[in-house]
Design a protein around this motif. Sequence first.
Motif, PDB file in Angstrom:
ATOM      1  N   ASP A   1      -8.768  -5.136  -2.668  1.00  0.00           N
ATOM      2  CA  ASP A   1      -7.921  -3.941  -2.585  1.00  0.00           C
ATOM      3  C   ASP A   1      -6.447  -4.340  -2.461  1.00  0.00           C
ATOM      4  O   ASP A   1      -5.569  -3.715  -3.059  1.00  0.00           O
ATOM      5  N   LEU A   2      -6.205  -5.412  -1.667  1.00  0.00           N
ATOM      6  CA  LEU A   2      -4.815  -5.867  -1.522  1.00  0.00           C
ATOM      7  C   LEU A   2      -4.298  -6.465  -2.829  1.00  0.00           C
ATOM      8  O   LEU A   2      -3.128  -6.306  -3.177  1.00  0.00           O
ATOM      9  N   THR A   3      -5.178  -7.149  -3.545  1.00  0.00           N
ATOM     10  CA  THR A   3      -4.780  -7.709  -4.849  1.00  0.00           C
ATOM     11  C   THR A   3      -4.353  -6.579  -5.788  1.00  0.00           C
ATOM     12  O   THR A   3      -3.299  -6.652  -6.429  1.00  0.00           O
ATOM     13  N   ASP A   4      -5.151  -5.517  -5.832  1.00  0.00           N
ATOM     14  CA  ASP A   4      -4.806  -4.374  -6.698  1.00  0.00           C
ATOM     15  C   ASP A   4      -3.471  -3.775  -6.249  1.00  0.00           C
ATOM     16  O   ASP A   4      -2.617  -3.436  -7.078  1.00  0.00           O
ATOM     17  N   ALA A   5      -3.305  -3.660  -4.923  1.00  0.00           N
ATOM     18  CA  ALA A   5      -2.068  -3.060  -4.398  1.00  0.00           C
ATOM     19  C   ALA A   5      -0.869  -3.944  -4.748  1.00  0.00           C
ATOM     20  O   ALA A   5       0.206  -3.446  -5.112  1.00  0.00           O
ATOM     21  N   LEU A   6      -1.052  -5.259  -4.660  1.00  0.00           N
ATOM     22  CA  LEU A   6       0.059  -6.156  -4.989  1.00  0.00           C
ATOM     23  C   LEU A   6       0.425  -6.038  -6.473  1.00  0.00           C
ATOM     24  O   LEU A   6       1.605  -5.984  -6.830  1.00  0.00           O
ATOM     25  N   PHE A   7      -0.573  -5.952  -7.344  1.00  0.00           N
ATOM     26  CA  PHE A   7      -0.266  -5.812  -8.775  1.00  0.00           C
ATOM     27  C   PHE A   7       0.419  -4.473  -9.065  1.00  0.00           C
ATOM     28  O   PHE A   7       1.314  -4.407  -9.904  1.00  0.00           O
ATOM     29  N   ARG A   8       0.015  -3.421  -8.339  1.00  0.00           N
ATOM     30  CA  ARG A   8       0.700  -2.131  -8.525  1.00  0.00           C
ATOM     31  C   ARG A   8       2.167  -2.260  -8.104  1.00  0.00           C
ATOM     32  O   ARG A   8       3.071  -1.756  -8.768  1.00  0.00           O
ATOM     33  N   THR A   9       2.389  -2.988  -6.987  1.00  0.00           N
ATOM     34  CA  THR A   9       3.761  -3.177  -6.485  1.00  0.00           C
ATOM     35  C   THR A   9       4.588  -3.971  -7.497  1.00  0.00           C
ATOM     36  O   THR A   9       5.745  -3.634  -7.777  1.00  0.00           O
ATOM     37  N   LEU A  10       3.954  -5.007  -8.041  1.00  0.00           N
ATOM     38  CA  LEU A  10       4.660  -5.820  -9.042  1.00  0.00           C
ATOM     39  C   LEU A  10       5.071  -4.968 -10.238  1.00  0.00           C
ATOM     40  O   LEU A  10       6.197  -5.051 -10.730  1.00  0.00           O
TER      41      LEU A  10
ATOM     42  N   LEU B   1       0.826  -1.211   0.000  1.00  0.00           N
ATOM     43  CA  LEU B   1       0.000   0.000   0.000  1.00  0.00           C
ATOM     44  C   LEU B   1       0.863   1.266   0.000  1.00  0.00           C
ATOM     45  O   LEU B   1       0.352   2.373   0.031  1.00  0.00           O
ATOM     46  N   LYS B   2       2.163   1.076  -0.006  1.00  0.00           N
ATOM     47  CA  LYS B   2       3.061   2.247  -0.052  1.00  0.00           C
ATOM     48  C   LYS B   2       3.880   2.203  -1.341  1.00  0.00           C
ATOM     49  O   LYS B   2       4.200   1.117  -1.825  1.00  0.00           O
ATOM     50  N   ASP B   3       4.228   3.379  -1.815  1.00  0.00           N
ATOM     51  CA  ASP B   3       4.927   3.439  -3.101  1.00  0.00           C
ATOM     52  C   ASP B   3       6.435   3.298  -2.973  1.00  0.00           C
ATOM     53  O   ASP B   3       7.135   3.180  -3.981  1.00  0.00           O
ATOM     54  N   GLU B   4       6.922   3.366  -1.750  1.00  0.00           N
ATOM     55  CA  GLU B   4       8.379   3.371  -1.575  1.00  0.00           C
ATOM     56  C   GLU B   4       8.814   2.226  -0.678  1.00  0.00           C
ATOM     57  O   GLU B   4       8.033   1.740   0.144  1.00  0.00           O
ATOM     58  N   PHE B   5      10.088   1.852  -0.782  1.00  0.00           N
ATOM     59  CA  PHE B   5      10.675   0.924   0.182  1.00  0.00           C
ATOM     60  C   PHE B   5      10.814   1.662   1.511  1.00  0.00           C
ATOM     61  O   PHE B   5      11.040   2.879   1.521  1.00  0.00           O
ATOM     62  N   CYS B   6      10.730   0.917   2.607  1.00  0.00           N
ATOM     63  CA  CYS B   6      10.897   1.557   3.909  1.00  0.00           C
ATOM     64  C   CYS B   6      12.390   1.741   4.189  1.00  0.00           C
ATOM     65  O   CYS B   6      13.123   0.756   4.348  1.00  0.00           O
ATOM     66  N   THR B   7      12.818   2.996   4.228  1.00  0.00           N
ATOM     67  CA  THR B   7      14.245   3.258   4.492  1.00  0.00           C
ATOM     68  C   THR B   7      14.431   3.991   5.822  1.00  0.00           C
ATOM     69  O   THR B   7      15.540   4.437   6.133  1.00  0.00           O
ATOM     70  N   ASP B   8      13.347   4.104   6.590  1.00  0.00           N
ATOM     71  CA  ASP B   8      13.400   4.797   7.886  1.00  0.00           C
ATOM     72  C   ASP B   8      14.398   4.074   8.803  1.00  0.00           C
ATOM     73  O   ASP B   8      14.187   2.909   9.155  1.00  0.00           O
ATOM     74  N   PRO B   9      15.471   4.760   9.211  1.00  0.00           N
ATOM     75  CA  PRO B   9      16.489   4.082  10.037  1.00  0.00           C
ATOM     76  C   PRO B   9      15.947   3.588  11.367  1.00  0.00           C
ATOM     77  O   PRO B   9      16.500   2.672  11.964  1.00  0.00           O
ATOM     78  N   GLU B  10      14.815   4.154  11.812  1.00  0.00           N
ATOM     79  CA  GLU B  10      14.217   3.716  13.096  1.00  0.00           C
ATOM     80  C   GLU B  10      13.438   2.404  12.931  1.00  0.00           C
ATOM     81  O   GLU B  10      13.192   1.702  13.914  1.00  0.00           O
ATOM     82  N   ALA B  11      13.021   2.104  11.700  1.00  0.00           N
ATOM     83  CA  ALA B  11      12.205   0.894  11.487  1.00  0.00           C
ATOM     84  C   ALA B  11      13.121  -0.339  11.456  1.00  0.00           C
ATOM     85  O   ALA B  11      14.122  -0.348  10.742  1.00  0.00           O
ATOM     86  N   PRO B  12      12.765  -1.371  12.238  1.00  0.00           N
ATOM     87  CA  PRO B  12      13.686  -2.506  12.382  1.00  0.00           C
ATOM     88  C   PRO B  12      13.917  -3.308  11.088  1.00  0.00           C
ATOM     89  O   PRO B  12      14.963  -3.926  10.931  1.00  0.00           O
TER      90      PRO B  12
END
Length: 390
Positions: A294-303, A255-266
């Motif tokens: 909705d998750l299916t659509d989000a997964l295809f967008r990610t792909l 559901l997010k367009d970017e990779f998580c690069t937040d240094p605080e996120a484990p």
Amino acid sequence: MVDITEKEMDNPTFKSDTVLSDVHLHCPNKRRLMVRLNAVGQPVFLSYFTLLWNTEDLASEKHKREATTEREYQYRSGDELCDEDRNNLKERELNSEVEALLDDDGDLEVVRRPRSASDLEAEDLLRDRVCPVILMKGEEDAFEDKQKCTCSDAVKIEHTMATPLEDVGKQVWRAAFLLADYIVFKRDAFRCCSVLELGGGTGITSIIMGTVAKRVYCTDVGEDLLAMCEQNVALNKHLMELGRGEVKVKELDWLKDEFCTDPEAPYNWSEEEIADLHDHCTVIMAADVFYDDDLTDALFRTLYRITHNLRNSCTVYLALEKRLNFTLRHMDVTCEAYSHFRSALNDLENLQDSKIKYTAEPIKVDFCQALIYERIEQLELWKITAEQLT
Ligand SMILES: C[S@@+](CC[C@H](N)C(=O)[O-])C[C@H]1O[C@@H](n2cnc3c(N)ncnc32)[C@H](O)[C@@H]1O
């Protein structure tokens, strides 16, 4: 270890608003080793899933299956019989049952057993309660799976046994086994690859892939789930060391367009890891991720997004289980989540895209099983080729 009350232990997992994977349902009275409560208080179990690695194992399992089939044929359990045999058997059973119900003149005698309230109650209880024998730490000796498996012929997975829908990734799903089977079957094709798994859950498929591939990024969402996945990777390190592969557990939210690069996120990504993925990944995989439109659509967008950022062409493997439901709206058995998946797949193939051409095809599900589970006919495996045009 967290103190667990007796009540929690007696009734550890099953509530009406939870879902339970058939993988864990399979042996209702099996001994289950409960190892801890997770951060949100859910009981975590340890299971050993036997792996049939080599062709001898596979051949002997096939032999066992054939022998079982023969036995089952003799003893009238039709589950594993091929359709033709099953139909013949059913016909024979029906004939003999019908004969048994005819009176002297050949009339059909139908005997109806009166159903008491207590019968119905007992049936309800049976339906709602699947009672595994729960073993606690210190009782490992009574844990039958452990005795059956040596180190390299089993994958050890910590998982929960029934969860609310938002936590389904903490269980193992049948489609993950199907995908794992395919990886073992085609292992030479995956040797030394860089792989991305979407919605990896407990990590079982990534771990199997990690035995042959060079690097696997196993991704999902939720700190608790990712921690469990990382624990599973650690529990099976010895399997991956044989092929010098590694599995990295990372956050990747469709559901997010970017990779998580937040240094605080484990479970964040470093810039190097993102570049490594983009430069080297040639395989993307996912199992049992199509259950919400909705998750299916989000997964295809990610792909779409990820394949567009890859340096090379890539093959995507999607394993799924078609879940049939009777709906009042249709007054029929439907499979809406599956229909939505097929329509999203169709849209992807029909995209007018100057950079990538997507081609999808189903893979025939007749390859050997490396894991022991029920290979039901609703399981499907799809292969999408994302071919770079420029
Ligand atoms: C049914 S589980 C399948 C887990 C595992 N692949 C298996 O087959 O055992 C679906 C998975 O999709 C993940 N998922 C759901 N929504 C997601 C999202 N927005 N981003 C990434 N993963 C998500 C869940 O956390 C869960 O692990």
